[in-house]
Design a protein around this motif. Structure first.
Motif, PDB file in Angstrom:
ATOM      1  N   ARG B 158     -25.343   3.936  -8.645  1.00 55.85           N
ATOM      2  CA  ARG B 158     -24.957   5.268  -8.020  1.00 55.85           C
ATOM      3  C   ARG B 158     -25.369   6.396  -8.639  1.00 55.85           C
ATOM      4  NH1 ARG B 158     -18.664   5.152  -8.153  1.00 55.85           N
ATOM      5  NH2 ARG B 158     -19.149   2.987  -8.213  1.00 55.85           N
ATOM      6  N   THR B 159     -25.099   6.335 -10.092  1.00 54.75           N
ATOM      7  CA  THR B 159     -25.388   7.543 -10.567  1.00 54.75           C
ATOM      8  C   THR B 159     -26.990   8.159 -10.459  1.00 54.75           C
ATOM      9  OG1 THR B 159     -24.168   6.643 -12.557  1.00 54.75           O
ATOM     10  CG2 THR B 159     -25.242   8.832 -13.115  1.00 54.75           C
ATOM     11  N   VAL B 160     -27.856   7.098 -10.697  1.00 51.78           N
ATOM     12  CA  VAL B 160     -29.156   7.535 -10.577  1.00 51.78           C
ATOM     13  C   VAL B 160     -29.426   8.116  -9.050  1.00 51.78           C
ATOM     14  CG1 VAL B 160     -30.043   6.447 -12.499  1.00 51.78           C
ATOM     15  CG2 VAL B 160     -29.958   5.344 -10.315  1.00 51.78           C
ATOM     16  N   THR B 161     -28.904   7.398  -8.231  1.00 53.18           N
ATOM     17  CA  THR B 161     -29.155   7.635  -6.686  1.00 53.18           C
ATOM     18  C   THR B 161     -28.589   8.957  -6.322  1.00 53.18           C
ATOM     19  OG1 THR B 161     -29.073   5.356  -5.997  1.00 53.18           O
ATOM     20  CG2 THR B 161     -28.808   6.914  -4.288  1.00 53.18           C
ATOM     21  N   ILE B 162     -27.477   9.510  -6.777  1.00 53.63           N
ATOM     22  CA  ILE B 162     -27.052  10.495  -6.676  1.00 53.63           C
ATOM     23  C   ILE B 162     -27.951  11.793  -7.310  1.00 53.63           C
ATOM     24  CG2 ILE B 162     -25.039  12.081  -7.058  1.00 53.63           C
ATOM     25  CD1 ILE B 162     -23.238   9.564  -7.265  1.00 53.63           C
ATOM     26  N   LEU B 163     -28.173  11.655  -8.392  1.00 53.56           N
ATOM     27  CA  LEU B 163     -29.154  12.605  -9.263  1.00 53.56           C
ATOM     28  C   LEU B 163     -30.296  12.776  -8.446  1.00 53.56           C
ATOM     29  CD1 LEU B 163     -27.972  11.745 -12.846  1.00 53.56           C
ATOM     30  CD2 LEU B 163     -27.393  13.707 -11.831  1.00 53.56           C
ATOM     31  N   ARG B 164     -30.996  11.602  -8.076  1.00 52.16           N
ATOM     32  CA  ARG B 164     -32.371  11.714  -7.196  1.00 52.16           C
ATOM     33  C   ARG B 164     -32.391  12.205  -5.993  1.00 52.16           C
ATOM     34  NH1 ARG B 164     -37.307  13.095  -8.622  1.00 52.16           N
ATOM     35  NH2 ARG B 164     -38.549  12.382  -6.864  1.00 52.16           N
ATOM     36  N   ASP B 165     -31.552  11.511  -5.117  1.00 56.11           N
ATOM     37  CA  ASP B 165     -31.570  11.812  -3.629  1.00 56.11           C
ATOM     38  C   ASP B 165     -30.693  12.870  -3.215  1.00 56.11           C
ATOM     39  OD1 ASP B 165     -33.643   9.694  -3.470  1.00 56.11           O
ATOM     40  OD2 ASP B 165     -32.007   8.311  -2.982  1.00 56.11           O
ATOM     41  N   ILE B 166     -29.627  13.305  -4.081  1.00 57.91           N
ATOM     42  CA  ILE B 166     -28.679  14.406  -3.487  1.00 57.91           C
ATOM     43  C   ILE B 166     -28.731  15.303  -4.314  1.00 57.91           C
ATOM     44  CG2 ILE B 166     -26.281  14.797  -3.148  1.00 57.91           C
ATOM     45  CD1 ILE B 166     -25.549  11.889  -2.781  1.00 57.91           C
ATOM     46  N   GLN B 167     -28.990  15.480  -5.530  1.00 58.13           N
ATOM     47  CA  GLN B 167     -29.231  16.504  -6.576  1.00 58.13           C
ATOM     48  C   GLN B 167     -30.560  16.707  -6.694  1.00 58.13           C
ATOM     49  OE1 GLN B 167     -26.235  18.208  -7.554  1.00 58.13           O
ATOM     50  NE2 GLN B 167     -25.053  16.381  -6.809  1.00 58.13           N
ATOM     51  N   GLU B 168     -31.418  15.946  -6.369  1.00 50.79           N
ATOM     52  CA  GLU B 168     -32.818  16.105  -6.333  1.00 50.79           C
ATOM     53  C   GLU B 168     -33.418  16.473  -7.765  1.00 50.79           C
ATOM     54  OE1 GLU B 168     -33.645  18.906  -3.297  1.00 50.79           O
ATOM     55  OE2 GLU B 168     -33.519  17.148  -1.650  1.00 50.79           O
ATOM     56  N   LEU B 169     -33.028  15.873  -8.531  1.00 49.83           N
ATOM     57  CA  LEU B 169     -33.650  16.154 -10.181  1.00 49.83           C
ATOM     58  C   LEU B 169     -34.778  15.342 -10.290  1.00 49.83           C
ATOM     59  CD1 LEU B 169     -30.080  16.130 -12.060  1.00 49.83           C
ATOM     60  CD2 LEU B 169     -31.300  18.017 -11.158  1.00 49.83           C
ATOM     61  N   SER B 170     -35.622  15.605 -11.224  1.00 47.56           N
ATOM     62  CA  SER B 170     -36.690  15.071 -11.570  1.00 47.56           C
ATOM     63  C   SER B 170     -36.415  13.568 -12.422  1.00 47.56           C
ATOM     64  CB  SER B 170     -37.676  15.485 -12.557  1.00 47.56           C
ATOM     65  OG  SER B 170     -37.049  15.869 -13.645  1.00 47.56           O
ATOM     66  N   TYR B 171     -37.331  12.676 -12.183  1.00 47.65           N
ATOM     67  CA  TYR B 171     -37.027  11.336 -12.851  1.00 47.65           C
ATOM     68  C   TYR B 171     -36.844  11.397 -14.600  1.00 47.65           C
ATOM     69  CZ  TYR B 171     -38.289   8.398  -8.961  1.00 47.65           C
ATOM     70  OH  TYR B 171     -38.255   7.819  -7.845  1.00 47.65           O
ATOM     71  N   GLU B 172     -37.593  12.612 -15.191  1.00 46.18           N
ATOM     72  CA  GLU B 172     -37.546  12.783 -16.625  1.00 46.18           C
ATOM     73  C   GLU B 172     -35.912  13.227 -16.696  1.00 46.18           C
ATOM     74  OE1 GLU B 172     -40.047  13.473 -14.418  1.00 46.18           O
ATOM     75  OE2 GLU B 172     -41.617  12.527 -15.494  1.00 46.18           O
ATOM     76  N   GLU B 173     -35.537  14.195 -15.986  1.00 46.85           N
ATOM     77  CA  GLU B 173     -34.147  14.843 -16.213  1.00 46.85           C
ATOM     78  C   GLU B 173     -33.264  13.793 -16.243  1.00 46.85           C
ATOM     79  OE1 GLU B 173     -32.928  18.781 -14.633  1.00 46.85           O
ATOM     80  OE2 GLU B 173     -34.654  18.537 -13.565  1.00 46.85           O
ATOM     81  N   ILE B 174     -33.310  12.711 -15.106  1.00 51.76           N
ATOM     82  CA  ILE B 174     -32.327  11.951 -14.752  1.00 51.76           C
ATOM     83  C   ILE B 174     -32.376  10.784 -16.091  1.00 51.76           C
ATOM     84  CG2 ILE B 174     -31.778   9.783 -13.360  1.00 51.76           C
ATOM     85  CD1 ILE B 174     -33.111  11.444 -11.020  1.00 51.76           C
ATOM     86  N   SER B 175     -33.589  10.726 -16.414  1.00 54.84           N
ATOM     87  CA  SER B 175     -33.658   9.574 -17.782  1.00 54.84           C
ATOM     88  C   SER B 175     -32.897  10.333 -18.950  1.00 54.84           C
ATOM     89  CB  SER B 175     -35.404   9.488 -17.968  1.00 54.84           C
ATOM     90  OG  SER B 175     -35.487   8.896 -19.271  1.00 54.84           O
ATOM     91  N   LYS B 176     -32.952  11.475 -19.185  1.00 53.72           N
ATOM     92  CA  LYS B 176     -32.339  11.937 -20.246  1.00 53.72           C
ATOM     93  C   LYS B 176     -30.806  12.048 -20.068  1.00 53.72           C
ATOM     94  CE  LYS B 176     -35.930  15.098 -21.635  1.00 53.72           C
ATOM     95  NZ  LYS B 176     -36.567  16.611 -21.195  1.00 53.72           N
TER      96      LYS B 176
END
Lengths: 184, 204
Positions: B158-176
């Motif tokens: 859920r966390t990564v999906t929200i950050l990627r598909d809703i907040q549109e953050l980069s993979y690198e940012e999400i990884s951090k």
């Protein structure tokens, strides 16, 4: 490409993150399998729907509440707002830098006071510094001549060769001390 | 430090050329004592954080409290930010950690969060059938359905999906932010999307 590899690569395909050869293999698999194509289309559509979801807004009370909480935080005496210290010394705050300086100075003072004066060596043997040289053994090279020491040995009250002396000495001790396994 | 006005303005700031400032420039200005920069950061991030947190706690009031906690932390610990990471990474990490703490508290108080419920316990307050007459109602239905599907995902998906598909953050940012390797983030997002698709295929 098998089904597992295909599913693993869906996001990378949709985000143009595949190499040319991987992309060709992916599309080839997709064109051969109708359900695979449907899955990709469906995921693309789902992603778009999620993206189009509106942000959940904070309420009108949000800013006044935040402002009030900040004011409370500022006026709280026990929990002050963390400020960066104005100066640092080698990455230490002035307080820690002072403590470190005192500790280092104490260490040096103690070290100097323990250092032997005028280059005198310590009581124990000095550390090995190399250059082993063969030195003659003083005992072997200068054997004791019995003629010179004979009168001194003769004057001794205890004859070390007399074994009965040791037996007498140890008699009482042996009477009291016994080994655990001794079945006397 | 300048005194913060009793009521922070919710309106766009009178800061000259504010649009020119990046988040990192704004936090740098705030660290130097410019509280207008703080207000601008709050205005930029409060809704984004609200959306992010809401998907964890599923409660508007509680989500708003957590967002306020995060932004209060930004105010009180502004000097903890170092210009080696993106500001967004930092603030999302703070907010995410606060949300996780809140979830743990909830669990501790035996108030079972929706993510811990069994499938049979879940109640998303969805209408029984999709209303087809009203376009707004239809849109709301889809929105709720998507939110429910996101809520059904395991927390790490859920966390990564929200950050990627809703907040549109980069993979690198999400990884951090989530503190897992890049490859793991990509894999989780991919699997989460497949799972979401399975739950939402009826919508098409």
């Amino acid at each position: 490409m098998d089904r597992y590899q295909f599913e693993d690569a869906i996001s990378a395909y949709l985000e143009n993150d595949l190499s040319l050869s991987e992309r060709k293999a992916f599309e080839s698999y997709m064109n051969e399998n109708a359900d695979a194509k449907n899955l990709v289309d469906s995921i693309r559509s789902t992603m778009q729907s999620i993206k189009n979801m509106p942000d959940i807004k904070t309420s009108d009370k949000f800013m006044p509440n935040l402002s009030r909480r900040i004011e409370i935080e500022r006026n709280r005496p026990s929990k002050k707002i963390v400020e960066r210290p104005s100066k640092t010394f080698f990455g230490f705050t002035p307080l820690y830098a002072g403590i470190m300086t005192v500790l280092v100075a104490s260490f040096i003072t103690v070290g100097v006071s323990l250092w032997p004066e005028n280059g005198k060596s310590f009581d124990h043997a000095p550390a090995f510094t190399g250059n082993i040289t063969e030195t003659p053994n003083p005992v072997l090279s200068n054997p004791v001549t019995p003629t010179n020491n004979a009168p001194v040995l003769a004057t001794s009250e205890i004859d070390s060769a007399d074994t009965t002396l040791n037996k007498k000495k140890n008699f009482k001790l042996n009477d009291k001390v016994q080994f655990v396994k001794d079945q006397r | 430090m300048n005194q913060l006005s009793p009521n922070l303005s919710m309106q766009p700031l009178a800061m000259d050329n504010q649009f020119r400032y990046t988040d990192e420039e704004l936090i740098a200005r705030f660290q130097e004592g410019d509280e207008q920069a703080y207000v601008e950061l709050v205005n930029r991030y409060r809704d984004k954080l609200m959306t992010f947190i809401y998907h964890f706690v599923k409660d508007n009031e509680q989500a708003e409290d957590i967002v306020q906690d995060a932004l209060l932390k930004l105010y009180t610990h502004k000097h903890y930010y170092r210009n080696i990471a993106k500001f967004s990474t930092w603030i999302y990490t703070i907010a995410g950690n606060l949300a996780k703490t809140e979830l743990r508290k909830k669990k501790h108080h035996k108030v079972t969060s929706i993510s811990q419920m069994g499938l049979e316990d879940r109640d998303y307050e969805l209408p029984a059938v999709a209303p087809e007459t009203d376009e707004v109602a239809q849109s709301e239905y889809i929105e709720k359905k998507i939110q429910a599907a996101i809520q059904n995902l395991p927390l790490h998906f859920r966390t990564v999906t929200i950050l990627r598909d809703i907040q549109e953050l980069s993979y690198e940012e999400i990884s951090k932010i989530v503190d897992v390797p890049l490859g793991t983030v990509k894999s989780r997002i991919n699997r989460a999307r497949i799972q979401l698709q399975k739950e939402l295929k009826d919508l098409k």
